[in-house]
Each structure stands twice: as C-alpha cells, then as structure tokens.
Motif scaffolding. Structure first.
Motif, PDB file in Angstrom:
ATOM      1  N   ARG A  52       0.835  -1.217   0.000  1.00 41.49           N
ATOM      2  CA  ARG A  52       0.000   0.000   0.000  1.00 41.49           C
ATOM      3  C   ARG A  52       0.867   1.264   0.000  1.00 41.49           C
ATOM      4  O   ARG A  52       0.379   2.337   0.335  1.00 41.49           O
ATOM      5  CB  ARG A  52      -0.940   0.011   1.195  1.00 41.49           C
ATOM      6  N   CYS A  53       2.141   1.163  -0.359  1.00 43.62           N
ATOM      7  CA  CYS A  53       2.959   2.369  -0.548  1.00 43.62           C
ATOM      8  C   CYS A  53       2.205   3.314  -1.477  1.00 43.62           C
ATOM      9  O   CYS A  53       1.819   2.934  -2.588  1.00 43.62           O
ATOM     10  CB  CYS A  53       4.315   2.007  -1.160  1.00 43.62           C
ATOM     11  N   GLY A  54       2.002   4.549  -1.030  1.00 39.44           N
ATOM     12  CA  GLY A  54       1.163   5.479  -1.789  1.00 39.44           C
ATOM     13  C   GLY A  54       1.707   5.818  -3.163  1.00 39.44           C
ATOM     14  O   GLY A  54       0.939   6.109  -4.089  1.00 39.44           O
ATOM     15  N   PRO A  74       8.439   8.608  -9.138  1.00 41.57           N
ATOM     16  CA  PRO A  74       9.091   7.355  -9.542  1.00 41.57           C
ATOM     17  C   PRO A  74       8.783   6.228  -8.570  1.00 41.57           C
ATOM     18  O   PRO A  74       8.657   6.453  -7.368  1.00 41.57           O
ATOM     19  CB  PRO A  74      10.577   7.711  -9.517  1.00 41.57           C
ATOM     20  N   CYS A  75       8.653   5.046  -9.111  1.00 44.29           N
ATOM     21  CA  CYS A  75       8.382   3.854  -8.273  1.00 44.29           C
ATOM     22  C   CYS A  75       8.913   2.637  -9.018  1.00 44.29           C
ATOM     23  O   CYS A  75       8.370   2.240 -10.047  1.00 44.29           O
ATOM     24  CB  CYS A  75       6.885   3.719  -8.009  1.00 44.29           C
ATOM     25  N   ASN A  76       9.978   2.057  -8.488  1.00 44.87           N
ATOM     26  CA  ASN A  76      10.594   0.893  -9.135  1.00 44.87           C
ATOM     27  C   ASN A  76       9.679  -0.321  -9.191  1.00 44.87           C
ATOM     28  O   ASN A  76       9.820  -1.167 -10.072  1.00 44.87           O
ATOM     29  CB  ASN A  76      11.870   0.496  -8.385  1.00 44.87           C
ATOM     30  N   GLY A  93      13.094   4.543 -10.169  1.00 37.08           N
ATOM     31  CA  GLY A  93      13.530   5.139  -8.907  1.00 37.08           C
ATOM     32  C   GLY A  93      12.533   4.851  -7.797  1.00 37.08           C
ATOM     33  O   GLY A  93      11.545   4.151  -7.999  1.00 37.08           O
ATOM     34  N   CYS A  94      12.832   5.409  -6.631  1.00 35.92           N
ATOM     35  CA  CYS A  94      11.947   5.180  -5.467  1.00 35.92           C
ATOM     36  C   CYS A  94      11.691   6.497  -4.768  1.00 35.92           C
ATOM     37  O   CYS A  94      12.571   7.046  -4.096  1.00 35.92           O
ATOM     38  CB  CYS A  94      12.599   4.188  -4.508  1.00 35.92           C
ATOM     39  N   ALA A  95      10.476   7.006  -4.922  1.00 34.78           N
ATOM     40  CA  ALA A  95      10.130   8.300  -4.327  1.00 34.78           C
ATOM     41  C   ALA A  95      10.083   8.236  -2.805  1.00 34.78           C
ATOM     42  O   ALA A  95      10.278   9.241  -2.126  1.00 34.78           O
ATOM     43  CB  ALA A  95       8.775   8.755  -4.867  1.00 34.78           C
ATOM     44  N   HIS A 147      16.397   0.084  -3.752  1.00 35.26           N
ATOM     45  CA  HIS A 147      15.465   0.106  -4.880  1.00 35.26           C
ATOM     46  C   HIS A 147      14.008   0.125  -4.430  1.00 35.26           C
ATOM     47  O   HIS A 147      13.123   0.473  -5.213  1.00 35.26           O
ATOM     48  CB  HIS A 147      15.710  -1.107  -5.779  1.00 35.26           C
ATOM     49  N   CYS A 148      13.740  -0.268  -3.211  1.00 39.22           N
ATOM     50  CA  CYS A 148      12.360  -0.285  -2.714  1.00 39.22           C
ATOM     51  C   CYS A 148      12.368  -0.522  -1.205  1.00 39.22           C
ATOM     52  O   CYS A 148      13.079  -1.408  -0.721  1.00 39.22           O
ATOM     53  CB  CYS A 148      11.539  -1.375  -3.405  1.00 39.22           C
ATOM     54  N   VAL A 149      11.563   0.267  -0.508  1.00 39.26           N
ATOM     55  CA  VAL A 149      11.485   0.131   0.952  1.00 39.26           C
ATOM     56  C   VAL A 149      10.041  -0.139   1.388  1.00 39.26           C
ATOM     57  O   VAL A 149       9.664   0.134   2.524  1.00 39.26           O
ATOM     58  CB  VAL A 149      12.034   1.390   1.660  1.00 39.26           C
TER      59      VAL A 149
HETATM   60 FE1  SF4 Z   1       7.149   2.620  -2.728  1.00 40.75          FE
HETATM   61 FE2  SF4 Z   1       9.661   3.048  -3.577  1.00 40.75          FE
HETATM   62 FE3  SF4 Z   1       8.765   0.589  -3.396  1.00 40.75          FE
HETATM   63 FE4  SF4 Z   1       7.715   2.196  -5.237  1.00 40.75          FE
HETATM   64  S1  SF4 Z   1       9.830   1.466  -5.167  1.00 40.75           S
HETATM   65  S2  SF4 Z   1       6.613   0.777  -3.879  1.00 40.75           S
HETATM   66  S3  SF4 Z   1       7.860   4.180  -4.203  1.00 40.75           S
HETATM   67  S4  SF4 Z   1       9.006   2.009  -1.672  1.00 40.75           S
END
Ligand code: SF4
Length: 333
Positions: A118-120, A131-133, A140-142, A159-161
């Motif tokens: 549920r990352c916005g 950006p959203c990987n 990228g990862c906002a 790359h993603c959290v």
């Molecule tokens: Fe969220 Fe970054 Fe993962 Fe996209 S890449 S889901 S922005 S944490």
C-alpha cells in the motif's frame, strides 16, 4: 478504465489453460486489491480468470494433524473455523485484525498472499508522476526521500522500501505454513518464508511462484506447543494497515522457554520471521529482560529511514508485551 475480458473458470485445468494462454491474465479471487489497482492503472490485465467455482474453498485436517486451507477460502470463513480458532489462535486473530468485515467476506487466502504493497507512490498508479521501481522498473523510489513513515526497517534495498501489508501471512510465517500451487506441469509447494523474493534490484518481482502458476492453498503443519497470539499496532482501532505487528507462539516449561516462534509484520517486503530472537529465547528464562534482549538481537539488523525509526521501540514493546502474556498463559495450562 481499460477494457478487459472476464472468464469464470470451471475447474483448475480450465483456469491454468486460461492463465497460460494469455500473458496478461490475472487470477481473480475476491478482487479486493486487484480491482482497486485496476482503477488506478497499476494492474492492467487483459483477462481476469475468476476462481470462485474451483473446489478450493475447504479447510481440512491433514493426516499428520495439520490443516489444509484452500486458496479461495474467504478470510471470514478462515477466522471463524473452529479448528483454526482452537489450534492456531494467532491465525484467526491476524485475519480478524485485517481490513473490514465486508472486505473479509470477499477476500480470499490466495488473494491475501498476492496482495500488493500500500505504498502510496505505488497505489497512486498513473495518477502519480512520482518514480516507483515496483510500478515502473528502473524509475527510482520516491519513498526514500519522501513519505516513508509506514515503510520497511528490515531487509529493504535502495530500490524499494515498501512493506507487505498482509496480517494473515505474518501468522502463517510463524506457523511454518507451506504455499501449494498448480502449474500445467504439475503441483508444487514453497514454504511461506521463501514465498516472497528478496527485494534486491527487482522489487517488481515479488514471489517465487512459477509463471502461470495458480495458488491452490496453504498447508499448516501441526500447531506448535504452547499458546499463540497476534498483535497489531495501527493508527486506528480497525480498518487500518499495521505500523508493526507480531505473531508469536511460546512453549514454556518451569520458567524456561522450550520453543519460540516470532514473525513481524509491516517491517519488510515480506513477513519477517525473527529467527535471531527465537534463537536468543530458546533455553533461556521466560522473563521480560530475556524478551527485550531477544527483540534487541533481532532488531540489531534494522536500518530505519529518517521518519520510521519509531518502529524499533514499537516492535521491542510488542515482543515484551506479547511474550509476557503468552508466558503467563502457558503457566496456567
Ligand atoms: Fe514505494 Fe519506492 Fe517501493 Fe515504489 S519502489 S513501492 S515508491 S518504496
């Protein structure tokens, strides 16, 4: 909304053939996450294969005393099942801690495991230019420099959290569940703890399911000795995703921990089985100091972001509180 086709599969063979014949096909359970993501353009299936007529809506005791839970069992039926409530109380509690009554009536076990973060920045889909990987690989990862209060503190990558939102999967991880699937080549299975892939550089590739595979269910081994519990911390008392959660089972004899099972939710891209904490607890005293030390051992691997460091004391408190409750309950048995 884009056009798509819909087919209600008659049986597993029919469903597998449909999924194999269309690269952009998606299995449809209750649709409580998939349909939402179709509205924002995150999911763009050409074909939905409805699984609700498949004979996967049963919960059965296995020969070794475990449980087999079909993939289309609804969350409501799972939480209400007498054997789940009696033998795996943390599982029933986890399901009831998720979503709302209406959503649980529709949502299925298979769909729950495959639900997306549920990352916005991810769920906003084509509405967002961020950006959203996970949504657009390589973009990228906002969240890294943006809103990440709810995001991962363990096992993330640059790359993603994002975190996995399931409550059910956290309890399944603690109970050593195995996910079963079917492909055109035959059946297969994966331990829940290996079902979700490490994030690495490919956060859009989320599970170890083979291409075209259909989840058929989850198999639970016999319940571990001792009581179990699921506890979820969230911004409001219902209908909210976890900020942190814990599924735990504890076997205590004469004040000594014989076996401990712990899994964290909302801390990583997958349910986080806390094996360092389990190791630290086993054979030691069942008291608050030992529980806190075990939590610290697990959380020493945490790498919080600037605005989610609060999760560490939250999780430590959860471990001490829940294990203390379980130790007290074990003493009365
Ligand atoms: Fe969220 Fe970054 Fe993962 Fe996209 S890449 S889901 S922005 S944490």
């Amino acid at each position: 909304m884009r056009e798509f086709r819909y087919h209600r599969a008659a049986d597993t063979v029919d469903a597998l053939a449909l999924l194999a014949g269309e690269p952009d096909a998606r299995p449809l359970g209750g649709g409580t996450n998939l349909v939402d993501l179709m509205k924002t353009g995150v999911e763009r299936p050409a074909l939905l294969v409805d699984l609700r007529d498949l004979p996967l809506d049963r919960i059965e005791t296995t020969a070794d005393g475990g449980l087999r839970i079909g993939a289309t069992v609804t969350n409501t039926d799972l939480a209400a099942h007498p054997e789940v409530r009696r033998r795996y109380p943390a599982l029933a509690q986890a399901v009831l801690a998720g979503a709302s009554g209406q959503l649980r009536n529709m949502a299925t076990v298979g769909g729950n495991l495959l639900q997306r973060t549920r990352c916005g920045y991810f769920t906003a889909g084509t509405v967002s230019a961020a950006p959203c990987n996970k949504r657009v690989p390589g973009s990228g990862c906002a969240a890294l420099t943006g809103e990440h209060r709810d995001h991962a503190v363990l096992g993330a990558s640059p790359h993603c959290v994002a975190v996995h939102p399931s409550d059910l999967a956290v309890a399944l991880a603690a109970f050593d569940a195995v996910v079963t699937h079917e492909t055109a080549e035959g059946p297969g299975e994966t331990p829940l703890t290996a079902f979700y892939r490490p994030v690495g550089a490919t956060p859009h590739r989320e599970t170890a399911l083979p291409p075209g595979a259909l989840i058929t269910g989850v198999v639970l081994p016999p319940a571990p000795p001792g009581p179990s519990r699921y506890r979820k911390v969230r911004d409001r008392a219902s209908y909210a995703f976890a900020l942190g959660s814990l599924a735990a089972a504890l076997d205590v004899r004469d004040g000594v921990v014989r076996e401990a099972r712990l899994a964290f939710g909302a801390v990583a891209s997958h349910p986080w089985r806390a094996r360092r904490a389990e190791q630290a607890l086993t054979g030691g005293p069942a008291d608050a100091a030992a529980f806190a030390a075990a939590a610290d051992a697990e959380l020493s691997a945490a790498r919080p972001l600037p605005r989610n460091g609060y999760k560490l004391p939250l999780l430590r408190g959860l471990v001490v509180r829940v294990l203390t409750e379980l130790a007290e309950e074990a003493a009365t048995r």
